[in-house]
Design a protein around this motif. Structure first.
Motif, PDB file in Angstrom:
ATOM      1  N   SER A 216     -12.895  20.085 -97.878  1.00 52.32           N
ATOM      2  CA  SER A 216     -13.070  19.713 -99.107  1.00 52.32           C
ATOM      3  C   SER A 216     -13.274  18.098 -99.245  1.00 52.32           C
ATOM      4  N   ASP A 217     -12.725  17.521 -98.228  1.00 54.65           N
ATOM      5  CA  ASP A 217     -12.519  15.971 -98.489  1.00 54.65           C
ATOM      6  C   ASP A 217     -13.038  15.309 -97.018  1.00 54.65           C
ATOM      7  N   ALA A 218     -13.784  16.268 -96.235  1.00 52.40           N
ATOM      8  CA  ALA A 218     -14.369  15.761 -95.147  1.00 52.40           C
ATOM      9  C   ALA A 218     -15.435  14.444 -95.371  1.00 52.40           C
ATOM     10  N   ALA A 219     -16.258  14.780 -96.279  1.00 49.18           N
ATOM     11  CA  ALA A 219     -17.339  13.946 -96.334  1.00 49.18           C
ATOM     12  C   ALA A 219     -17.025  12.388 -96.771  1.00 49.18           C
ATOM     13  N   ALA A 220     -15.942  12.325 -97.326  1.00 50.28           N
ATOM     14  CA  ALA A 220     -15.603  11.097 -97.713  1.00 50.28           C
ATOM     15  C   ALA A 220     -15.210  10.268 -96.258  1.00 50.28           C
ATOM     16  N   TRP A 221     -14.687  10.751 -95.499  1.00 51.29           N
ATOM     17  CA  TRP A 221     -14.172  10.231 -94.392  1.00 51.29           C
ATOM     18  C   TRP A 221     -15.308  10.331 -93.261  1.00 51.29           C
ATOM     19  N   LEU A 222     -16.295  10.934 -93.091  1.00 54.12           N
ATOM     20  CA  LEU A 222     -17.246  10.771 -92.076  1.00 54.12           C
ATOM     21  C   LEU A 222     -18.460   9.730 -92.495  1.00 54.12           C
ATOM     22  N   PRO A 224     -22.112   8.491 -91.975  1.00 52.52           N
ATOM     23  CA  PRO A 224     -23.487   9.049 -92.277  1.00 52.52           C
ATOM     24  C   PRO A 224     -23.852   9.439 -91.030  1.00 52.52           C
ATOM     25  N   GLY A 225     -23.934  10.939 -90.967  1.00 54.86           N
ATOM     26  CA  GLY A 225     -24.691  11.519 -89.774  1.00 54.86           C
ATOM     27  C   GLY A 225     -23.429  12.129 -89.001  1.00 54.86           C
ATOM     28  N   GLY A 226     -22.240  12.001 -89.504  1.00 50.58           N
ATOM     29  CA  GLY A 226     -20.953  12.384 -88.552  1.00 50.58           C
ATOM     30  C   GLY A 226     -20.663  13.672 -88.952  1.00 50.58           C
ATOM     31  N   CYS A 227     -19.791  14.238 -87.851  1.00 50.77           N
ATOM     32  CA  CYS A 227     -19.791  15.872 -87.749  1.00 50.77           C
ATOM     33  C   CYS A 227     -18.249  16.211 -87.855  1.00 50.77           C
ATOM     34  N   LEU A 228     -17.995  17.248 -88.703  1.00 55.61           N
ATOM     35  CA  LEU A 228     -16.747  17.964 -88.886  1.00 55.61           C
ATOM     36  C   LEU A 228     -16.948  19.084 -88.144  1.00 55.61           C
ATOM     37  N   LEU A 229     -15.687  19.591 -86.909  1.00 55.48           N
ATOM     38  CA  LEU A 229     -16.120  20.723 -86.261  1.00 55.48           C
ATOM     39  C   LEU A 229     -14.418  21.355 -86.282  1.00 55.48           C
ATOM     40  N   THR A 230     -14.768  22.608 -86.368  1.00 53.71           N
ATOM     41  CA  THR A 230     -13.277  23.502 -86.224  1.00 53.71           C
ATOM     42  C   THR A 230     -13.463  24.855 -85.649  1.00 53.71           C
ATOM     43  N   GLU A 231     -12.639  25.060 -84.925  1.00 47.98           N
ATOM     44  CA  GLU A 231     -12.579  26.776 -84.428  1.00 47.98           C
ATOM     45  C   GLU A 231     -12.259  27.568 -85.114  1.00 47.98           C
ATOM     46  N   THR A 232     -12.774  28.715 -85.461  1.00 46.44           N
ATOM     47  CA  THR A 232     -12.462  29.888 -86.292  1.00 46.44           C
ATOM     48  C   THR A 232     -12.631  31.077 -85.573  1.00 46.44           C
ATOM     49  N   ALA A 247     -18.920  21.709 -99.417  1.00 49.60           N
ATOM     50  CA  ALA A 247     -18.250  20.378 -99.298  1.00 49.60           C
ATOM     51  C   ALA A 247     -19.292  19.310 -99.231  1.00 49.60           C
ATOM     52  N   GLY A 248     -20.769  19.877 -99.106  1.00 52.70           N
ATOM     53  CA  GLY A 248     -21.829  19.077 -98.859  1.00 52.70           C
ATOM     54  C   GLY A 248     -22.323  18.585 -97.522  1.00 52.70           C
ATOM     55  N   LEU A 249     -21.836  19.406 -96.531  1.00 53.40           N
ATOM     56  CA  LEU A 249     -22.004  19.181 -95.186  1.00 53.40           C
ATOM     57  C   LEU A 249     -23.052  20.283 -94.821  1.00 53.40           C
ATOM     58  N   THR A 250     -23.804  19.955 -94.006  1.00 47.96           N
ATOM     59  CA  THR A 250     -24.889  20.985 -93.314  1.00 47.96           C
ATOM     60  C   THR A 250     -24.313  21.786 -92.162  1.00 47.96           C
ATOM     61  N   PRO A 251     -24.029  22.993 -92.461  1.00 49.29           N
ATOM     62  CA  PRO A 251     -23.153  23.866 -91.505  1.00 49.29           C
ATOM     63  C   PRO A 251     -23.981  24.707 -90.490  1.00 49.29           C
ATOM     64  N   VAL A 264     -17.466  25.924 -86.062  1.00 51.23           N
ATOM     65  CA  VAL A 264     -18.342  25.773 -87.021  1.00 51.23           C
ATOM     66  C   VAL A 264     -18.335  24.162 -87.031  1.00 51.23           C
ATOM     67  N   SER A 265     -19.734  23.600 -87.000  1.00 52.44           N
ATOM     68  CA  SER A 265     -19.760  22.324 -87.401  1.00 52.44           C
ATOM     69  C   SER A 265     -20.439  22.002 -88.643  1.00 52.44           C
ATOM     70  N   GLY A 266     -20.373  20.859 -89.324  1.00 47.76           N
ATOM     71  CA  GLY A 266     -20.819  20.403 -90.374  1.00 47.76           C
ATOM     72  C   GLY A 266     -21.060  18.713 -90.431  1.00 47.76           C
ATOM     73  N   ARG A 267     -22.381  18.630 -90.618  1.00 51.38           N
ATOM     74  CA  ARG A 267     -22.879  17.327 -90.632  1.00 51.38           C
ATOM     75  C   ARG A 267     -23.071  16.454 -91.892  1.00 51.38           C
ATOM     76  N   LYS A 268     -22.487  15.376 -92.051  1.00 54.30           N
ATOM     77  CA  LYS A 268     -22.916  14.616 -93.009  1.00 54.30           C
ATOM     78  C   LYS A 268     -24.276  14.129 -93.005  1.00 54.30           C
ATOM     79  N   GLY A 269     -24.982  13.774 -94.181  1.00 50.82           N
ATOM     80  CA  GLY A 269     -26.372  13.532 -94.234  1.00 50.82           C
ATOM     81  C   GLY A 269     -26.404  12.206 -94.055  1.00 50.82           C
ATOM     82  N   ALA A 270     -27.516  11.773 -93.298  1.00 52.96           N
ATOM     83  CA  ALA A 270     -27.826  10.508 -92.555  1.00 52.96           C
ATOM     84  C   ALA A 270     -27.521   9.310 -93.917  1.00 52.96           C
ATOM     85  N   GLY A 271     -27.971   9.847 -95.241  1.00 52.32           N
ATOM     86  CA  GLY A 271     -27.975   8.911 -96.182  1.00 52.32           C
ATOM     87  C   GLY A 271     -26.872   8.766 -96.811  1.00 52.32           C
TER      88      GLY A 271
END
Length: 272
Positions: A216-222, A224-232, A247-251, A264-271
């Protein structure tokens, strides 16, 4: 990462190895011969080798007996009370490197021993590396493992632990959060449920309580173009993909059949 030279083993004779392996085999250790080699390499005296063999035979994880775990070719220091890094989590590191090979700021959230952060820094070269965990034992252990990479370790609850200047700058946000549903913790192997912290295993009713907070808060820390990754887990993957999208990420889901790993990874938009 902090590496120390292995002391000379007390004995490497075939009879000594056979004796240790026989004791481990009698205790139910499947890879008794390999474990005997590791114990004898780590022990400094015959008495210490005997004590280590007894602890392993009593069910203590091998990594906690010898004091380290191998992770992507690195020797990661582990100690009682710290989550032992799993080989399948190497797949998370591989995915992070493939998605963000030029990342300059890396965060290892829910870091445990700091194995993921250390492996990423070792592969990427000079980076600004931060790791965070709520557990004080994990924080001290991670500090030893990422010190060689100039990394900083912070104690606190998820993002509350991180320096504010990281907001909007993180290229790789690795979050190997606890994801075992509460009702299934008792089904884990004894080595995990009896010797690792519950906070590193129990992810709540469906296993995704911590993951949702991270997403939920990842986009604020990433960046532009950064990625969140987690194991599940396999069953949880669709819900994790949905949480990342919300959360606004591209999963994206990646699966390793060999390691039975789901990342699962989620990329923040380049913009942004």
């Amino acid at each position: 990462m902090s590496l120390t030279s292995s002391p000379s083993p007390p004995s490497t004779s075939p009879s000594c190895r056979a004796s240790v392996a026989a004791a481990l085999r009698a205790a139910g250790c499947v890879f008794a011969d390999d474990e005997a080699e590791l114990i004898l390499s780590a022990a400094r005296t015959p008495d210490e080798a005997a004590a280590m063999t007894a602890r392993r035979g009593a069910g203590l994880p091998l990594e906690l007996v010898i004091g380290w775990a191998e992770f992507r070719g690195l020797r990661i220091t582990v100690e009682p009370g710290v989550f032992v890094p799993r080989r399948r989590t190497e797949f998370l590191v591989e995915q992070a490197l493939a998605l963000a090979p030029d990342a300059s700021v890396v965060v290892d959230l829910c870091c445990g021993s700091g194995a993921v952060g250390a492996a990423l820094a070792a592969a990427l070269g000079p980076v600004e590396l931060h790791a965070a965990d709520i557990d004080p034992v994990a924080v001290e252990c991670a500090r030893r493992n990422i010190a060689g990479h100039g990394g900083r370790v912070h104690r606190g609850d998820l993002y509350e632990a991180l320096p504010g200047e990281l907001r909007g700058r993180v290229g790789i946000l690795a979050a190997n959060v606890p994801y075992v549903p509460t009702a299934e913790v008792g089904l884990l192997p004894a080595e995990a449920r009896e010797h690792e912290p519950l906070t590193a295993l129990d992810g709540g009713a469906d296993g995704l309580d911590v993951l949702r907070r991270v997403a939920s808060d990842a986009a604020a820390w990433l960046a532009p173009g950064g990625c969140l990754l987690t194991e599940t887990g396999e069953r949880q993957a669709p819900a994790v993909l949905d949480a990342f999208a919300r959360a606004g990420l591209t999963p994206r889901l990646a699966v390793s059949e060999e390691l039975y790993a789901h990342v699962v990874s989620g990329r923040k938009g380049a913009g942004g």
